[in-house]
Design a protein around this motif. Structure first.
Motif, PDB file in Angstrom:
ATOM      1  N   GLU A 135      26.148 -12.498  -2.484  1.00  0.00           N
ATOM      2  CA  GLU A 135      25.818 -11.108  -2.772  1.00  0.00           C
ATOM      3  C   GLU A 135      24.446 -10.940  -3.421  1.00  0.00           C
ATOM      4  O   GLU A 135      23.935  -9.826  -3.510  1.00  0.00           O
ATOM      5  CB  GLU A 135      26.895 -10.477  -3.667  1.00  0.00           C
ATOM      6  N   GLN A 136      23.853 -12.045  -3.874  1.00  0.00           N
ATOM      7  CA  GLN A 136      22.507 -11.985  -4.452  1.00  0.00           C
ATOM      8  C   GLN A 136      21.411 -12.107  -3.399  1.00  0.00           C
ATOM      9  O   GLN A 136      20.235 -11.859  -3.706  1.00  0.00           O
ATOM     10  CB  GLN A 136      22.330 -13.095  -5.491  1.00  0.00           C
ATOM     11  N   THR A 139      19.009  -8.941  -2.590  1.00  0.00           N
ATOM     12  CA  THR A 139      18.059  -8.694  -3.680  1.00  0.00           C
ATOM     13  C   THR A 139      17.014  -9.797  -3.760  1.00  0.00           C
ATOM     14  O   THR A 139      15.823  -9.529  -3.944  1.00  0.00           O
ATOM     15  CB  THR A 139      18.811  -8.595  -5.021  1.00  0.00           C
ATOM     16  N   ALA A 142      14.564  -9.360  -0.998  1.00  0.00           N
ATOM     17  CA  ALA A 142      13.684  -8.233  -1.287  1.00  0.00           C
ATOM     18  C   ALA A 142      12.621  -8.624  -2.311  1.00  0.00           C
ATOM     19  O   ALA A 142      11.450  -8.240  -2.188  1.00  0.00           O
ATOM     20  CB  ALA A 142      14.500  -7.051  -1.797  1.00  0.00           C
ATOM     21  N   LEU A 143      13.015  -9.396  -3.318  1.00  0.00           N
ATOM     22  CA  LEU A 143      12.043  -9.837  -4.326  1.00  0.00           C
ATOM     23  C   LEU A 143      11.012 -10.787  -3.726  1.00  0.00           C
ATOM     24  O   LEU A 143       9.813 -10.699  -4.036  1.00  0.00           O
ATOM     25  CB  LEU A 143      12.769 -10.513  -5.489  1.00  0.00           C
ATOM     26  N   SER A 273      10.948  -2.879   0.934  1.00  0.00           N
ATOM     27  CA  SER A 273      11.835  -4.008   0.659  1.00  0.00           C
ATOM     28  C   SER A 273      12.763  -3.699  -0.506  1.00  0.00           C
ATOM     29  O   SER A 273      13.967  -3.989  -0.463  1.00  0.00           O
ATOM     30  CB  SER A 273      11.006  -5.264   0.352  1.00  0.00           C
ATOM     31  N   ALA A 274      12.201  -3.102  -1.569  1.00  0.00           N
ATOM     32  CA  ALA A 274      13.026  -2.732  -2.725  1.00  0.00           C
ATOM     33  C   ALA A 274      14.057  -1.677  -2.344  1.00  0.00           C
ATOM     34  O   ALA A 274      15.209  -1.717  -2.802  1.00  0.00           O
ATOM     35  CB  ALA A 274      12.130  -2.208  -3.846  1.00  0.00           C
ATOM     36  N   ALA A 277      16.948  -3.313  -0.567  1.00  0.00           N
ATOM     37  CA  ALA A 277      17.843  -3.995  -1.510  1.00  0.00           C
ATOM     38  C   ALA A 277      18.719  -2.994  -2.248  1.00  0.00           C
ATOM     39  O   ALA A 277      19.907  -3.242  -2.490  1.00  0.00           O
ATOM     40  CB  ALA A 277      17.025  -4.815  -2.501  1.00  0.00           C
ATOM     41  N   ALA A 278      18.145  -1.834  -2.611  1.00  0.00           N
ATOM     42  CA  ALA A 278      18.923  -0.813  -3.305  1.00  0.00           C
ATOM     43  C   ALA A 278      20.019  -0.251  -2.419  1.00  0.00           C
ATOM     44  O   ALA A 278      21.137   0.017  -2.874  1.00  0.00           O
ATOM     45  CB  ALA A 278      17.991   0.306  -3.784  1.00  0.00           C
ATOM     46  N   ARG A 281      22.991  -3.052  -2.079  1.00  0.00           N
ATOM     47  CA  ARG A 281      23.869  -3.232  -3.239  1.00  0.00           C
ATOM     48  C   ARG A 281      24.769  -4.465  -3.082  1.00  0.00           C
ATOM     49  O   ARG A 281      25.974  -4.412  -3.290  1.00  0.00           O
ATOM     50  CB  ARG A 281      24.722  -1.979  -3.487  1.00  0.00           C
ATOM     51  N   GLY A 282      24.129  -5.572  -2.712  1.00  0.00           N
ATOM     52  CA  GLY A 282      24.862  -6.820  -2.574  1.00  0.00           C
ATOM     53  C   GLY A 282      25.536  -7.020  -1.244  1.00  0.00           C
ATOM     54  O   GLY A 282      26.179  -8.050  -1.026  1.00  0.00           O
TER      55      GLY A 282
END
Length: 420
Positions: A135-136, A139, A142-143, A273-274, A277-278, A281-282
Motif C-alpha cells: 500500500e506504500q 506514494t 509518486a515521491l 504525480s502527487a 498518489a492522493a 490513497r494506498g
C-alpha cells in the motif's frame, strides 16, 4: 506507527540518490542543449537536440536486461553503490567536455550517464517492494517521480544558467559535487539480500533481453503495464526535446524564457504525480491513468493548434513579456496541463507493474519494461528527428502527439485489467 517515508532509511537514501542522479543527468543535458541551441547557427540544431535525447535513452535498450539481472542476482544496495561510484568518473569527463566547450565530449559523457541510468533503473524501482509495503508503493512511486522532476527543474535551470553564463568553474563543481553526493546517498541504502542467488548473469545481453521480454509478454497485466508506461515515456521524451525549439522559435523566448517554461513543465509533472498518489490513497487506481491519457492528448492538440501557422520569431523576449501575451499564456497553461496529466498517467501504471511482479523476478520485470520504454523513446526521437529533417514543424508534431494519444486512451480503456 512507521516513520513517514521521507524519514525512513528504507526509502530516503534511495530518494536522494535518485534526486542527485537526475539533477546531474538533466544539468548536463540542458547545458548541452543550450550550447547547441544558442551557441551555433547550424540549420540542423533542432534535429541535433532531438538526437541528444536519443543518445541518453539508447543505453536503456541495450543495458536494462543486464541491470535487471545484476539487481536480482546481487544485493541491490551493493549494486547501487558500485554504479554510483563509477558515475563519478563519467562526471569528470563531463567536466572536461564543458571546460573545453566540446559538444562531442559532452555527447560521450551524456551517453555515459545514460548507461549508468539504464543499469540503475531496474534496481531503482525493483528495490521499492523489497523495503516497502504494497500500500506504500503508489506514494513511494509518486515521491520518486516527484524527486525526478524537481531534479529536472533544478538541473534545467542551473544547466541553462551555466550554459548562458559560461561559468566553467561552477559547472565543474556542480557536476562533480552532485555525483559524489549521489554516491554518498547510495551508501545508506539498506541491504536487500539476493533476490535470486541461483541466477547466472548472462554474458549475452541480447539473449537475456529477449528472455525477459518473453516473460513479460506471457503475463497480460504486466504486458499491458509495459505498453502504457512506454507510451508515457515516448511522449515525455519527445515533448521535452521539442520544448526548447517551440519556445525559442515560435513563442519568441530567450534563454531565460526557455528555462521558465521547462521549469513550469517539471513542476507540473511533480504536481500530477502527487495528485495521483492522493487519489490512490494506498490503492492502485488505473482509471487515473485513463484520465491522464485523455487530458494529455487534449492539451497536446491545443499546443499544436495554438502555434500552427505561426512565423518564426526573430526577436528573443524575456519571460515577463512572453507570459503576458495571450499566446505565451495559452501555451503555458497547456504545458502545465499536459505535464499534470502525465503524472496522473504514469504513477498508477508503474505502481501496478511493481505490485504484479514476483519478488524473485521483479528487477528483471522492471528491466524488461525499461527495454520497451527505451525502444519506444529511441524510436520516437529518431522518427521526430527524421520528420524535422523533412520539414515537419513543431506545431504539426504536437498535433500528431495529441491525436495518437487519444487513440491510445481508447486502447487503454478497452484493454484495462478489471482488477488491479
Amino acid at each position: 506507527m512507521p516513520l513517514p517515508l521521507m524519514l525512513s532509511r528504507r526509502f530516503a537514501p534511495l530518494f536522494w540518490c535518485q534526486f542527485f542522479a537526475a539533477f546531474n543527468d538533466n544539468f548536463l543535458k540542458t547545458a548541452l542543449v543550450f550550447l547547441i541551441l544558442f551557441g551555433s547557427s547550424g540549420a540542423g540544431s533542432e534535429a541535433l537536440i532531438t538526437t541528444a535525447s536519443a543518445i541518453f535513452i539508447a543505453p536503456y535498450f541495450f543495458l536494462s536486461a543486464l541491470g535487471g539481472e545484476l539487481a536480482d542476482r546481487y544485493d541491490k544496495a551493493r549494486v547501487a553503490r558500485t554504479l554510483k561510484f563509477a558515475e563519478i568518473f563519467i562526471a569528470v569527463l563531463a567536466a572536461i567536455g564543458y571546460w573545453r566547450q566540446s559538444i562531442p565530449i559532452l555527447f560521450v559523457a551524456l551517453a555515459g550517464f545514460g548507461m549508468i541510468a539504464a543499469l540503475f533503473g531496474p534496481l531503482k524501482y525493483g528495490i521499492l517492494p523489497d523495503h516497502l509495503r504494497r500500500e506504500q508503493l503508489p506514494t513511494a512511486n509518486a515521491l520518486i517521480e516527484g524527486a525526478t522532476f524537481v531534479a529536472i527543474l533544478t538541473g534545467t535551470i542551473v544547466g541553462g544558467l551555466a550554459a548562458r553564463g559560461g561559468d566553467n568553474k561552477s559547472f565543474v563543481l556542480l557536476v562533480m559535487g552532485f555525483a559524489v553526493a549521489c554516491w554518498a546517498a547510495s551508501l545508506f541504502i539498506p541491504p536487500t539480500g539476493e533476490g535470486a542467488p541461483q541466477l547466472k548473469v548472462s554474458r549475452n545481453i541480447g539473449k537475456s533481453t529477449i528472455a525477459m521480454i518473453k516473460h513479460l509478454r506471457a503475463d497480460f497485466r504486466l504486458w499491458w503495464g509495459a505498453m502504457v508506461t512506454s507510451w508515457f515515456w515516448l511522449i515525455g521524451i519527445v515533448v521535452l526535446s521539442l520544448l526548447p525549439s517551440l519556445i525559442k522559435t515560435l513563442i519568441g523566448g530567450n534563454e531565460d524564457t526557455v528555462t521558465a517554461y521547462l521549469a513550469l513543465f517539471s513542476i507540473a509533472v511533480g504536481v500530477g504525480s502527487a495528485l495521483a498518489a492522493a487519489i490512490a490513497r494506498g490503492r492502485i487506481v488505473l482509471n487515473t491513468t485513463l484520465a491522464g491519457a485523455v487530458l494529455l492528448g487534449l492539451f497536446a492538440l491545443d499546443i499544436g493548434f495554438a502555434t500552427l501557422g505561426l512565423a518564426a520569431e526573430t526577436t528573443p523576449q524575456a519571460p515577463g513579456l512572453v507570459f503576458s501575451s495571450a499566446l505565451g499564456l495559452r501555451v503555458a497553461v497547456d504545458l502545465a496541463g499536459l505535464a499534470i496529466a502525465g503524472g496522473l498517467f504514469i504513477v498508477p501504471a508503474f505502481a501496478a507493474v511493481q505490485a504484479w511482479s514476483g519478488a524473485d523476478y521483479r528487477a528483471r520485470t522492471v528491466a524488461a519494461v525499461n527495454v520497451l520504454n527505451a525502444a519506444f523513446m529511441t524510436g520516437g526521437t529518431v522518427l521526430v528527428a527524421l520528420l524535422q529533417n523533412f520539414g515537419v514543424g513543431v506545431p504539426k508534431l504536437f498535433v500528431l502527439i495529441g491525436a495518437l494519444t487519444l487513440i491510445v486512451a481508447v486502447a487503454i480503456r478497452r484493454t484495462m485489467p478489471k482488477n488491479a
